[in-house]
Motif scaffolding. Structure first.
Motif, PDB file in Angstrom:
ATOM      1  N   SER A 133       0.805  -1.217   0.000  1.00  0.00           N
ATOM      2  CA  SER A 133       0.000   0.000   0.000  1.00  0.00           C
ATOM      3  C   SER A 133       0.841   1.272   0.000  1.00  0.00           C
ATOM      4  O   SER A 133       0.318   2.353  -0.280  1.00  0.00           O
ATOM      5  CB  SER A 133      -0.934   0.004   1.216  1.00  0.00           C
ATOM      6  OG  SER A 133      -0.173  -0.077   2.412  1.00  0.00           O
ATOM      7  N   ASP A 134       2.126   1.162   0.308  1.00  0.00           N
ATOM      8  CA  ASP A 134       2.959   2.362   0.374  1.00  0.00           C
ATOM      9  C   ASP A 134       3.701   2.641  -0.920  1.00  0.00           C
ATOM     10  O   ASP A 134       4.486   3.589  -1.002  1.00  0.00           O
ATOM     11  CB  ASP A 134       3.951   2.250   1.529  1.00  0.00           C
ATOM     12  CG  ASP A 134       4.887   1.046   1.381  1.00  0.00           C
ATOM     13  OD1 ASP A 134       4.499   0.096   0.671  1.00  0.00           O
ATOM     14  OD2 ASP A 134       5.976   1.070   1.968  1.00  0.00           O
ATOM     15  N   LEU A 135       3.455   1.830  -1.966  1.00  0.00           N
ATOM     16  CA  LEU A 135       4.085   2.030  -3.264  1.00  0.00           C
ATOM     17  C   LEU A 135       3.028   2.007  -4.359  1.00  0.00           C
ATOM     18  O   LEU A 135       2.059   1.254  -4.267  1.00  0.00           O
ATOM     19  CB  LEU A 135       5.114   0.932  -3.555  1.00  0.00           C
ATOM     20  CG  LEU A 135       6.330   0.817  -2.642  1.00  0.00           C
ATOM     21  CD1 LEU A 135       7.149  -0.408  -3.027  1.00  0.00           C
ATOM     22  CD2 LEU A 135       7.181   2.075  -2.691  1.00  0.00           C
ATOM     23  N   PRO A 136       3.200   2.804  -5.431  1.00  0.00           N
ATOM     24  CA  PRO A 136       2.308   2.666  -6.583  1.00  0.00           C
ATOM     25  C   PRO A 136       2.625   1.365  -7.330  1.00  0.00           C
ATOM     26  O   PRO A 136       3.770   1.118  -7.700  1.00  0.00           O
ATOM     27  CB  PRO A 136       2.647   3.890  -7.450  1.00  0.00           C
ATOM     28  CG  PRO A 136       3.432   4.807  -6.563  1.00  0.00           C
ATOM     29  CD  PRO A 136       4.138   3.926  -5.582  1.00  0.00           C
TER      30      PRO A 136
ATOM     31  N   THR B 260      10.833  11.951 -10.221  1.00  0.00           N
ATOM     32  CA  THR B 260      11.590  10.875 -10.851  1.00  0.00           C
ATOM     33  C   THR B 260      11.613   9.678  -9.908  1.00  0.00           C
ATOM     34  O   THR B 260      12.094   9.782  -8.778  1.00  0.00           O
ATOM     35  CB  THR B 260      13.018  11.321 -11.182  1.00  0.00           C
ATOM     36  OG1 THR B 260      12.960  12.455 -12.053  1.00  0.00           O
ATOM     37  CG2 THR B 260      13.778  10.204 -11.880  1.00  0.00           C
ATOM     38  N   LEU B 261      11.079   8.565 -10.371  1.00  0.00           N
ATOM     39  CA  LEU B 261      10.920   7.378  -9.540  1.00  0.00           C
ATOM     40  C   LEU B 261      11.649   6.194 -10.157  1.00  0.00           C
ATOM     41  O   LEU B 261      11.846   6.129 -11.371  1.00  0.00           O
ATOM     42  CB  LEU B 261       9.437   7.030  -9.390  1.00  0.00           C
ATOM     43  CG  LEU B 261       8.529   8.109  -8.805  1.00  0.00           C
ATOM     44  CD1 LEU B 261       7.072   7.693  -8.924  1.00  0.00           C
ATOM     45  CD2 LEU B 261       8.888   8.388  -7.352  1.00  0.00           C
TER      46      LEU B 261
ATOM     47  N   ALA C 258      10.791   5.456  -4.376  1.00  0.00           N
ATOM     48  CA  ALA C 258      11.739   6.567  -4.274  1.00  0.00           C
ATOM     49  C   ALA C 258      12.626   6.333  -3.054  1.00  0.00           C
ATOM     50  O   ALA C 258      12.214   5.717  -2.061  1.00  0.00           O
ATOM     51  CB  ALA C 258      10.999   7.892  -4.137  1.00  0.00           C
ATOM     52  N   GLU C 259      13.847   6.827  -3.151  1.00  0.00           N
ATOM     53  CA  GLU C 259      14.774   6.687  -2.032  1.00  0.00           C
ATOM     54  C   GLU C 259      14.267   7.494  -0.843  1.00  0.00           C
ATOM     55  O   GLU C 259      13.844   8.650  -1.001  1.00  0.00           O
ATOM     56  CB  GLU C 259      16.157   7.175  -2.444  1.00  0.00           C
ATOM     57  CG  GLU C 259      17.222   6.965  -1.385  1.00  0.00           C
ATOM     58  CD  GLU C 259      18.594   7.403  -1.851  1.00  0.00           C
ATOM     59  OE1 GLU C 259      19.511   7.455  -1.010  1.00  0.00           O
ATOM     60  OE2 GLU C 259      18.749   7.699  -3.056  1.00  0.00           O
ATOM     61  N   PRO C 260      14.268   6.914   0.362  1.00  0.00           N
ATOM     62  CA  PRO C 260      13.779   7.643   1.543  1.00  0.00           C
ATOM     63  C   PRO C 260      14.528   8.960   1.743  1.00  0.00           C
ATOM     64  O   PRO C 260      15.728   9.066   1.496  1.00  0.00           O
ATOM     65  CB  PRO C 260      14.048   6.662   2.693  1.00  0.00           C
ATOM     66  CG  PRO C 260      14.092   5.317   2.043  1.00  0.00           C
ATOM     67  CD  PRO C 260      14.678   5.537   0.682  1.00  0.00           C
TER      68      PRO C 260
ATOM     69  N   GLU D  75      11.209  13.153  -3.918  1.00  0.00           N
ATOM     70  CA  GLU D  75      10.291  12.196  -4.546  1.00  0.00           C
ATOM     71  C   GLU D  75       9.561  11.366  -3.500  1.00  0.00           C
ATOM     72  O   GLU D  75       8.358  11.068  -3.650  1.00  0.00           O
ATOM     73  CB  GLU D  75      11.070  11.293  -5.500  1.00  0.00           C
ATOM     74  CG  GLU D  75      11.481  11.937  -6.802  1.00  0.00           C
ATOM     75  CD  GLU D  75      12.656  12.887  -6.650  1.00  0.00           C
ATOM     76  OE1 GLU D  75      12.915  13.663  -7.574  1.00  0.00           O
ATOM     77  OE2 GLU D  75      13.316  12.848  -5.595  1.00  0.00           O
ATOM     78  N   ALA D  76      10.259  10.971  -2.455  1.00  0.00           N
ATOM     79  CA  ALA D  76       9.605  10.216  -1.383  1.00  0.00           C
ATOM     80  C   ALA D  76       8.546  11.071  -0.697  1.00  0.00           C
ATOM     81  O   ALA D  76       7.464  10.582  -0.345  1.00  0.00           O
ATOM     82  CB  ALA D  76      10.651   9.736  -0.380  1.00  0.00           C
ATOM     83  N   THR D  77       8.843  12.338  -0.509  1.00  0.00           N
ATOM     84  CA  THR D  77       7.858  13.247   0.080  1.00  0.00           C
ATOM     85  C   THR D  77       6.641  13.393  -0.831  1.00  0.00           C
ATOM     86  O   THR D  77       5.490  13.436  -0.362  1.00  0.00           O
ATOM     87  CB  THR D  77       8.489  14.631   0.319  1.00  0.00           C
ATOM     88  OG1 THR D  77       9.626  14.491   1.191  1.00  0.00           O
ATOM     89  CG2 THR D  77       7.486  15.588   0.945  1.00  0.00           C
ATOM     90  N   ALA D  78       6.881  13.455  -2.154  1.00  0.00           N
ATOM     91  CA  ALA D  78       5.773  13.565  -3.106  1.00  0.00           C
ATOM     92  C   ALA D  78       4.883  12.332  -3.045  1.00  0.00           C
ATOM     93  O   ALA D  78       3.644  12.435  -3.095  1.00  0.00           O
ATOM     94  CB  ALA D  78       6.319  13.760  -4.516  1.00  0.00           C
ATOM     95  N   LEU D  79       5.491  11.133  -2.916  1.00  0.00           N
ATOM     96  CA  LEU D  79       4.683   9.912  -2.797  1.00  0.00           C
ATOM     97  C   LEU D  79       3.873   9.925  -1.507  1.00  0.00           C
ATOM     98  O   LEU D  79       2.723   9.464  -1.477  1.00  0.00           O
ATOM     99  CB  LEU D  79       5.580   8.677  -2.852  1.00  0.00           C
ATOM    100  CG  LEU D  79       6.131   8.279  -4.225  1.00  0.00           C
ATOM    101  CD1 LEU D  79       6.935   6.998  -4.109  1.00  0.00           C
ATOM    102  CD2 LEU D  79       5.012   8.110  -5.242  1.00  0.00           C
ATOM    103  N   ASP D  80       4.473  10.438  -0.426  1.00  0.00           N
ATOM    104  CA  ASP D  80       3.723  10.543   0.833  1.00  0.00           C
ATOM    105  C   ASP D  80       2.509  11.447   0.654  1.00  0.00           C
ATOM    106  O   ASP D  80       1.413  11.151   1.166  1.00  0.00           O
ATOM    107  CB  ASP D  80       4.621  11.094   1.948  1.00  0.00           C
ATOM    108  CG  ASP D  80       5.700  10.104   2.381  1.00  0.00           C
ATOM    109  OD1 ASP D  80       5.495   8.893   2.165  1.00  0.00           O
ATOM    110  OD2 ASP D  80       6.718  10.549   2.935  1.00  0.00           O
ATOM    111  N   LEU D  81       2.686  12.535  -0.070  1.00  0.00           N
ATOM    112  CA  LEU D  81       1.572  13.463  -0.312  1.00  0.00           C
ATOM    113  C   LEU D  81       0.491  12.798  -1.147  1.00  0.00           C
ATOM    114  O   LEU D  81      -0.709  12.915  -0.850  1.00  0.00           O
ATOM    115  CB  LEU D  81       2.096  14.712  -1.007  1.00  0.00           C
ATOM    116  CG  LEU D  81       1.068  15.813  -1.312  1.00  0.00           C
ATOM    117  CD1 LEU D  81       0.409  16.303  -0.035  1.00  0.00           C
ATOM    118  CD2 LEU D  81       1.746  16.966  -2.044  1.00  0.00           C
TER     119      LEU D  81
END
Length: 278
Positions: free
Chosen positions: A114-117, A237-238, A257-259, A263-269
């Protein structure tokens, strides 16, 4: 055609599928245990009235294409899919055709990730399943017509925001891989009518596809870096990794995305916002 039994099987199958199994929000006020009829209609590319008539044992016999679309929308396994085909008066899909049904075990993997597309693709690029974060990244794929729910079609003939890379070199490489994937699929599934129709439509409608097709190269889906022009979070960029499911010749695409990176922040959003506009 056994209308009454087909109606019963379709109703029971709809009750078994949860919205999150097909990348739809569950919502707090659902009055049915599974999918609503309008959700099945959207996923299968049919009208709600048509689905209602099928579930009531009315209307004309559905075509084999409609039955295949319903089987995919309802996430039927091979045995249940074959049953629905026979109840509708058709022979089940033959060996040598592109597999369009995702195994339940693979759908359970999507639930856990659930934490990844994540998306599941057929051998010819059809988007067969996705999780909510996958929809947040790619857009509401349930709104695409059933026959247009294909990443390769979207790249060359559609308007999906995620099919064109932000970098020209990356975009060209991805386009070549898309065409090569279809050429490899044609070699394995030469008798699949839907694959033949897809290739013919792309060759007629896209000069870019036709040019690459004439190069006669075969390039399968591979892990790569993908830049996405997202309307809410901008260009991100993922890493895009692929897992091959050899039994069904399907591919699982996973974006990460690397923690600690933007990009990781964008995925969190996106995980919080989902399909909402910010």
């Amino acid at each position: 055609m056994n209308r009454a039994e087909l109606a019963e099987v379709l109703r029971r199958a709809r009750d078994r599928v949860r919205p999150q199994d097909v990348g739809l929000p569950s919502g707090p006020r659902r009055q049915v245990p599974g999918l609503r009829r309008e959700e099945v209609a959207t996923l299968a590319g049919l009208s709600v009235d048509y689905v209602v008539r099928l579930e009531q044992g009315r209307g004309p016999r559905p075509s084999s294409q409609v039955v295949a679309a319903l089987a995919q929308a309802l996430r039927l396994n091979d045995d249940d899919r074959d049953l629905v085909f026979r109840l509708a008066g058709h022979q089940p899909p033959q060996a040598g055709r592109v597999a369009m049904v995702v195994r339940p075990s693979v759908l359970r993997l999507l639930d856990r990730m659930s934490d990844l597309p994540v998306l599941v693709l057929s051998a010819k690029g059809d988007v067969l399943a996705w999780n909510p974060l996958g929809a947040a990244l790619q857009g509401d794929m349930s709104a695409w017509p059933q026959r247009r729910r294909n990443l390769i079609w979207q790249r060359f003939l559609g308007s999906s925001r995620c099919q064109a890379g932000a970098d020209p070199d990356e975009d060209e490489a991805a386009a070549r891989a898309a065409v090569g994937t279809l050429r490899a699929a044609q070699a394995r599934y030469s008798d699949d009518p839907d694959l033949r129709r897809l290739i013919a439509e792309l060759r007629r409608g896209s000069p870019a596809f036709e040019q690459l097709w004439r190069e006669a190269r075969s390039v399968p889906w591979r892990s790569a870096t993908k830049s996405v022009n997202h309307p809410e979070v901008g260009t991100i960029t993922l890493d895009c990794d692929t897992l091959l499911l050899p039994d069904t010749d399907q591919t699982v695409l996973m974006y990460s995305a690397e923690p600690g990176t933007p990009e990781a922040t964008a995925l969190d959003l996106l995980r919080v916002a989902g399909l909402q506009r910010l």
